[in-house]
Design a protein around this motif. Sequence first.
Motif, PDB file in Angstrom:
ATOM      1  N   PRO A   1      61.237 104.570  36.816  1.00 43.59           N
ATOM      2  CA  PRO A   1      61.340 104.740  38.202  1.00 43.59           C
ATOM      3  C   PRO A   1      62.421 105.010  38.825  1.00 43.59           C
ATOM      4  O   PRO A   1      63.637 104.577  38.518  1.00 43.59           O
ATOM      5  N   GLY A   2      62.244 105.856  39.869  1.00 46.59           N
ATOM      6  CA  GLY A   2      63.386 106.613  40.770  1.00 46.59           C
ATOM      7  C   GLY A   2      63.786 107.904  40.302  1.00 46.59           C
ATOM      8  O   GLY A   2      64.247 108.484  41.058  1.00 46.59           O
ATOM      9  N   ASP A   3      63.302 108.366  39.018  1.00 46.13           N
ATOM     10  CA  ASP A   3      63.599 109.703  38.502  1.00 46.13           C
ATOM     11  C   ASP A   3      62.682 110.829  39.325  1.00 46.13           C
ATOM     12  O   ASP A   3      61.557 110.177  39.955  1.00 46.13           O
ATOM     13  N   SER A   4      63.343 111.913  39.991  1.00 44.04           N
ATOM     14  CA  SER A   4      62.401 112.976  40.383  1.00 44.04           C
ATOM     15  C   SER A   4      63.058 114.136  40.109  1.00 44.04           C
ATOM     16  O   SER A   4      64.018 114.302  39.616  1.00 44.04           O
ATOM     17  N   ASP A   5      62.517 115.417  40.481  1.00 41.43           N
ATOM     18  CA  ASP A   5      62.813 116.657  40.157  1.00 41.43           C
ATOM     19  C   ASP A   5      62.746 117.501  41.287  1.00 41.43           C
ATOM     20  O   ASP A   5      61.523 117.649  42.027  1.00 41.43           O
ATOM     21  N   LEU A   6      63.603 118.532  41.648  1.00 44.40           N
ATOM     22  CA  LEU A   6      63.370 119.520  42.688  1.00 44.40           C
ATOM     23  C   LEU A   6      62.123 120.229  42.425  1.00 44.40           C
ATOM     24  O   LEU A   6      61.880 120.665  43.586  1.00 44.40           O
ATOM     25  N   ALA A   7      61.938 120.622  41.319  1.00 40.39           N
ATOM     26  CA  ALA A   7      60.806 121.336  41.003  1.00 40.39           C
ATOM     27  C   ALA A   7      59.613 120.533  41.534  1.00 40.39           C
ATOM     28  O   ALA A   7      58.569 121.408  42.048  1.00 40.39           O
TER      29      ALA A   7
ATOM     30  N   GLY B   1      73.663 107.306  36.705  1.00 41.72           N
ATOM     31  CA  GLY B   1      71.921 107.281  36.865  1.00 41.72           C
ATOM     32  C   GLY B   1      71.577 105.638  36.857  1.00 41.72           C
ATOM     33  O   GLY B   1      70.644 105.620  37.741  1.00 41.72           O
ATOM     34  N   ALA B   2      72.334 104.830  36.081  1.00 37.40           N
ATOM     35  CA  ALA B   2      72.002 103.383  35.818  1.00 37.40           C
ATOM     36  C   ALA B   2      72.050 102.817  37.156  1.00 37.40           C
ATOM     37  O   ALA B   2      71.471 101.666  37.693  1.00 37.40           O
ATOM     38  N   MET B   3      73.106 103.171  38.019  1.00 32.88           N
ATOM     39  CA  MET B   3      73.697 102.574  39.365  1.00 32.88           C
ATOM     40  C   MET B   3      72.818 103.092  40.721  1.00 32.88           C
ATOM     41  O   MET B   3      72.911 102.406  41.516  1.00 32.88           O
ATOM     42  N   ALA B   4      72.230 104.123  40.347  1.00 32.87           N
ATOM     43  CA  ALA B   4      71.319 104.819  41.447  1.00 32.87           C
ATOM     44  C   ALA B   4      70.075 104.270  41.758  1.00 32.87           C
ATOM     45  O   ALA B   4      69.280 104.133  40.678  1.00 32.87           O
ATOM     46  N   GLN B   5      69.539 104.529  42.922  1.00 35.10           N
ATOM     47  CA  GLN B   5      68.276 104.341  43.483  1.00 35.10           C
ATOM     48  C   GLN B   5      67.164 105.241  42.986  1.00 35.10           C
ATOM     49  O   GLN B   5      66.122 105.177  42.765  1.00 35.10           O
ATOM     50  N   ARG B   6      67.679 106.438  43.221  1.00 33.96           N
ATOM     51  CA  ARG B   6      67.033 107.866  43.134  1.00 33.96           C
ATOM     52  C   ARG B   6      68.030 108.474  42.156  1.00 33.96           C
ATOM     53  O   ARG B   6      69.255 108.836  42.372  1.00 33.96           O
TER      54      ARG B   6
ATOM     55  N   ASP C   1      80.896 106.806  35.830  1.00 38.31           N
ATOM     56  CA  ASP C   1      80.587 105.652  36.677  1.00 38.31           C
ATOM     57  C   ASP C   1      81.875 104.839  37.474  1.00 38.31           C
ATOM     58  O   ASP C   1      81.974 104.381  38.547  1.00 38.31           O
ATOM     59  N   THR C   2      83.015 104.829  36.548  1.00 41.02           N
ATOM     60  CA  THR C   2      84.155 104.044  37.035  1.00 41.02           C
ATOM     61  C   THR C   2      84.909 105.080  37.774  1.00 41.02           C
ATOM     62  O   THR C   2      85.625 104.434  38.794  1.00 41.02           O
ATOM     63  N   LEU C   3      84.631 106.494  37.464  1.00 41.96           N
ATOM     64  CA  LEU C   3      85.505 107.185  38.405  1.00 41.96           C
ATOM     65  C   LEU C   3      84.984 107.271  39.878  1.00 41.96           C
ATOM     66  O   LEU C   3      85.698 107.361  41.020  1.00 41.96           O
TER      67      LEU C   3
ATOM     68  N   GLN D   1      72.238 121.382  34.161  1.00 44.13           N
ATOM     69  CA  GLN D   1      71.695 120.762  33.058  1.00 44.13           C
ATOM     70  C   GLN D   1      71.652 119.168  33.320  1.00 44.13           C
ATOM     71  O   GLN D   1      72.777 118.773  33.318  1.00 44.13           O
ATOM     72  N   PRO D   2      70.427 118.493  33.242  1.00 48.14           N
ATOM     73  CA  PRO D   2      70.629 117.035  33.434  1.00 48.14           C
ATOM     74  C   PRO D   2      71.015 116.554  32.224  1.00 48.14           C
ATOM     75  O   PRO D   2      70.923 116.805  31.191  1.00 48.14           O
ATOM     76  N   PRO D   3      71.244 115.089  32.266  1.00 46.11           N
ATOM     77  CA  PRO D   3      71.373 114.412  30.995  1.00 46.11           C
ATOM     78  C   PRO D   3      69.982 114.207  30.298  1.00 46.11           C
ATOM     79  O   PRO D   3      68.966 114.339  30.683  1.00 46.11           O
ATOM     80  N   ALA D   4      69.948 113.823  29.025  1.00 50.46           N
ATOM     81  CA  ALA D   4      68.837 113.552  28.059  1.00 50.46           C
ATOM     82  C   ALA D   4      68.165 112.497  28.774  1.00 50.46           C
ATOM     83  O   ALA D   4      67.015 112.519  28.817  1.00 50.46           O
ATOM     84  N   SER D   5      68.535 111.450  29.419  1.00 48.66           N
ATOM     85  CA  SER D   5      67.761 110.430  29.935  1.00 48.66           C
ATOM     86  C   SER D   5      68.492 110.009  31.010  1.00 48.66           C
ATOM     87  O   SER D   5      69.606 109.167  31.094  1.00 48.66           O
ATOM     88  N   PRO D   6      68.286 110.581  32.504  1.00 49.13           N
ATOM     89  CA  PRO D   6      68.864 110.162  33.629  1.00 49.13           C
ATOM     90  C   PRO D   6      68.795 108.682  33.929  1.00 49.13           C
ATOM     91  O   PRO D   6      69.870 108.291  34.515  1.00 49.13           O
TER      92      PRO D   6
END
Length: 304
Positions: free
Chosen positions: A164-170, A135-140, A104-106, A124-129
């Motif tokens: 809310p805001g999570d999604s998956d290309l699948a 992810g905490a900064m993002a809208q999606r 996030d700082t980067l 591979q995504p994180p355990a909790s996006p």
Amino acid sequence: MIIDLPGTTTNAVNKRLVRLRDEGGAIALGRVLTLVVIAEESDVETSIEAANDASREHPCRIVVVAPAREGSTGLDAQIRVGGDAGASEVVVLRASGPMLEHTDTLVMPLLLPDAPIVVWWPGQPPASPDDDPVGAMAQRRITDSITARDPEATLASLAATYGPGDSDLAWARVTLWRGLIAAALDQPPFDPVTNVVVEGQARHTSLDLLAAWLGERLQCPAELVRHDGAEAITRVTLERESGPIVLDRPDGRIVTISQPGKPDRRVALPIRTLSEALIEELRRLDPDEVYGDVLTKGLARVGA
């Protein structure tokens, strides 16, 4: 144009972007979002290619974060603009281990002001996006469970940690299937569906999500039949008292829709490319409530 900046900082990268804008025109103006891609080295070029294609519909700044190459320390950066960046500008950051722990700082100095943030994990995504620093900064927050090391376990983890805001290309890959199925059910006779069977590739989580959506929406049992060697979703059967509706796509290109008392229909339905799925996801930046219900409620209705 590609500009390499070895041994640099993100502040220096941002200053170079500003200089490029002043020298070559309003590169950063008109961007609708910042797309942050958290990738492994093996996924970098594929991800950039897909994001560049998506940027032609959704102009954006693309920031790719990947581990530093072997033997490299600190931060190496690369800026791509013009013909090498589609309708976007691409910044590739290859960071050493300690820096990757504070992604996030980067990326913060490179975020466009007053523009939405979308983060995408092509591998591979994180355990909790939702709890990830970026992810905490993002809208999606876009994942791709199909490319994970264990797709089924990853999908279960995403369901358990959904925000809310999570999604998956699948999920984006089944949009056209959903439209065809809805159109088929919108014709008489309007008998209720008593059972759903979705068949296809063994590790393809789009099967799970489509079956979960059908089971949740139709309030009926949903089953999966997995085939080794199949391509994505190959067949969907909706069982009714008046006879089944069958959508059959054995070749990954043309789907044949069969309904009792009606001639078969053939519709082009090619397997969606990575860039097409990404474009689909970037069309909305608000939470996808249907996907949330499918992930947190519908999956429990699916039987293998």
